[in-house]
Design a protein around this motif. Structure first.
Motif, PDB file in Angstrom:
ATOM      1  N   TYR A 146       0.752  -1.049  -0.027  1.00 49.19           N
ATOM      2  CA  TYR A 146       0.049  -0.108  -0.044  1.00 49.19           C
ATOM      3  C   TYR A 146       1.002   1.137   0.058  1.00 49.19           C
ATOM      4  O   TYR A 146       2.062   1.037   0.498  1.00 49.19           O
ATOM      5  N   VAL A 147       0.535   2.318  -0.697  1.00 46.98           N
ATOM      6  CA  VAL A 147       1.299   3.629  -0.842  1.00 46.98           C
ATOM      7  C   VAL A 147       0.438   4.680  -0.233  1.00 46.98           C
ATOM      8  O   VAL A 147      -0.670   5.021  -0.924  1.00 46.98           O
ATOM      9  N   LEU A 148       0.713   5.113   0.778  1.00 43.24           N
ATOM     10  CA  LEU A 148      -0.040   6.516   1.318  1.00 43.24           C
ATOM     11  C   LEU A 148       0.457   7.634   0.379  1.00 43.24           C
ATOM     12  O   LEU A 148      -0.636   8.453   0.023  1.00 43.24           O
ATOM     13  N   HIS A 149       1.754   7.643   0.062  1.00 39.69           N
ATOM     14  CA  HIS A 149       2.329   9.052  -0.459  1.00 39.69           C
ATOM     15  C   HIS A 149       3.125   8.677  -1.452  1.00 39.69           C
ATOM     16  O   HIS A 149       4.113   7.966  -1.386  1.00 39.69           O
ATOM     17  N   TRP A 150       2.786   9.455  -2.797  1.00 40.35           N
ATOM     18  CA  TRP A 150       3.921   9.339  -3.804  1.00 40.35           C
ATOM     19  C   TRP A 150       4.642  10.565  -3.587  1.00 40.35           C
ATOM     20  O   TRP A 150       4.176  11.615  -3.221  1.00 40.35           O
TER      21      TRP A 150
END
Ligand SMILES: [Fe+2]
Length: 493
Positions: A295-299
């Motif tokens: 999961y990626v919260l922020h790019w």
């Protein structure tokens, strides 16, 4: 001489001796709004620093109906403006509809993230889940010369004057604002075009929309995006010609949604998918690329390189923490907030638009998150991002890391124990041309001295430590996102 005035004070019904871990200590909420001109500066305030740093923070005013989560607090924007060697400060609550209603009621009326929507007093509400309060507390950007506060669960966009923080009402986009779904936090402003790119999401099809607002604040593009089910996107990315949306395998269990319950589950058997769509593309133009599940919260950024789209952000080694673990708060929901527990590492994803090939790699072994960049390099090839390290087990930042994405070098600065910082603003030096010819702006929560300061670093010498600092009238609460807006982007200043 610092001229501090109290602008106002909100009604709070929280107990004086509140000991909730995210309403005390570095998260102790504020209720007072201040105007403070010409702050006293220690060190040397550069005279080639011109612009505004904005920080959004969560400041709850009432006990939760059942269970408080730190993302439920009412949004308060802190403004620090720099011009001609002077620095001024203001803080204001975002006058959301929910805040106004709860001030009148003297209590919480909507369900928070850790609560079942059914506990809400009011039948209406906001958010992809419904029956939540849109606290406008997640993010803040400056678009078309106006500060815009937003909420991660989708809601209205609240507009404020970036200098005075005066309430300018909600975004209407000429009557085209999607009132039914709202807009998610992490809208993206492209400094090169003045456009604002955005998305929203919900639990019914179409599960995702993507859109573009032009430099004069008119909605010019808004399309549904097909997904296999409801998802929980938190952020998006963009390049010069494309927007990048995501379908990550951490989402609300569909069978529980049917029963009105919202529990995020990680599915390691599913890929992470990044969707590349031309910035004005239709639903059929999106191309999906598959990667390792996470999961990626922020790019942090994305750009085009030959036939490739390159995206960078923070890969989570442990997107669904177990219920037990050392050092952190006992409540499991808080473990979703700690970078060291989520194991968030700077990562790069490659997508070849011609061959369809993909590859990915870690860019650092360090656990960092909340990375910011020089805005002019947004969507374009870039080199540096400036991220935060966290206090183990906690959602508080105890240091800065300058990531060199070209060499992999990481330059660090660690605050002394008990001092926490905010997501940094990258303030280009007036007349500077190099990407890191800039100042870093952060706000501290100093538990040792019971105060908050605005602290400046040189982006090209982070390890040297602060070059200047200016104290605020009161210690602020820790919070989430920030932005830097150059002076020339603010109309009439
Ligand atoms: Fe965020």
């Amino acid at each position: 001489m610092v001229d501090v005035e109290v602008y106002g004070k909100m009604l709070s019904t929280l107990p004086e001796d509140d000991d909730h871990p995210y309403r005390s200590g570095p998260w102790r909420p504020q209720t007072v709004e201040y105007d403070a001109d010409d702050l006293h500066v220690q060190g040397e305030l550069p005279d080639d620093l011109y612009g505004v740093y904005l920080r959004n923070t969560e400041n709850p005013l009432h006990p939760a109906i059942a269970r408080y989560h730190p993302f439920d607090g009412d949004g308060m924007i802190h403004k620090v403006s720099f011009r001609d060697g002077h620095v001024s400060y203001r803080n204001r609550f975002v006058r959301t509809d929910g805040l106004v209603a709860e001030q009148e009621a003297g209590r919480s009326l909507w369900a928070g993230l850790a609560e079942n929507p059914e506990v809400a007093v009011r039948p209406d509400g906001w958010g992809a889940r419904g029956r939540m309060k849109d606290a406008a507390s997640t993010d803040v950007v400056v678009h078309a010369g106006v500060a815009v506060a937003s909420f991660y669960q989708c809601g209205d966009l609240y507009r404020l004057d970036p200098l005075t923080l005066n309430d300018l009402g909600k975004a209407t986009w000429g009557g085209a604002f999607p009132r039914d779904l709202g807009v998610s936090a992490h809208t993206k402003v492209d400094d090169h075009t003045g456009e604002l790119l955005f998305f929203n999401y919900r639990t019914k099809p179409p599960y995702l929309h993507y859109g573009v607002v032009d430099a004069s604040d008119r909605l010019v593009h808004y399309v549904p995006i097909d997904l296999p089910g409801p998802r929980l996107p938190h952020d998006m990315a963009y390049t010069e010609h494309y927007a990048i949306l995501n379908d990550m395998p951490l989402f609300w269990a569909p069978e529980l949604i049917e029963r009105g319950r919202y529990a995020a589950r990680f599915h390691p058997e599913l890929p992470s998918r990044l969707g590349v769509i031309p910035r004005r593309g239709g639903p059929g133009d999106i191309r999906w690329f598959e990667f390792e599940p996470t999961y990626v919260l922020h790019w942090t950024n994305a750009y085009e390189s030959g036939d490739e789209i390159v995206v960078e952000g923070f890969f989570q080694g442990c997107p669904e923490p177990s219920s037990a673990g050392p050092n952190g708060p006992k409540d499991r929901m808080f473990r979703f907030l700690a970078q060291d527990i989520m194991q968030t590492r700077l990562h790069r994803w490659h997508m070849n638009l011609v061959t369809g090939a993909t590859r990915e790699e870690d860019l650092s072994d360090l656990y960092t998150e909340f990375g910011t960049i020089h805005n002019r390099f947004g969507g374009r090839p870039y080199r540096y991002n400036y991220a935060a390290t966290n206090e183990p087990g906690w959602f508080t930042f105890n240091g800065l890391v300058k990531h060199d994405t070209l060499t992999g070098h990481a330059e660090r600065y660690q605050f002394e124990p008990g001092v926490f910082c905010s997501e940094v603003g990258v303030a280009p030096r007036v007349g500077g041309t190099e990407e890191d010819d800039a100042y870093l702006v952060t706000l501290t929560v100093d538990m040792n001295r019971d105060l908050s300061e605005c602290v400046l670093f040189r982006a090209n010498d982070v390890g040297r430590g602060p070059i200047a600092r200016a104290a605020f009238p009161e210690r602020i609460a820790s919070g989430t996102h920030t932005c830097w807006a150059p002076g020339e982007s603010i109309a009439g200043w």
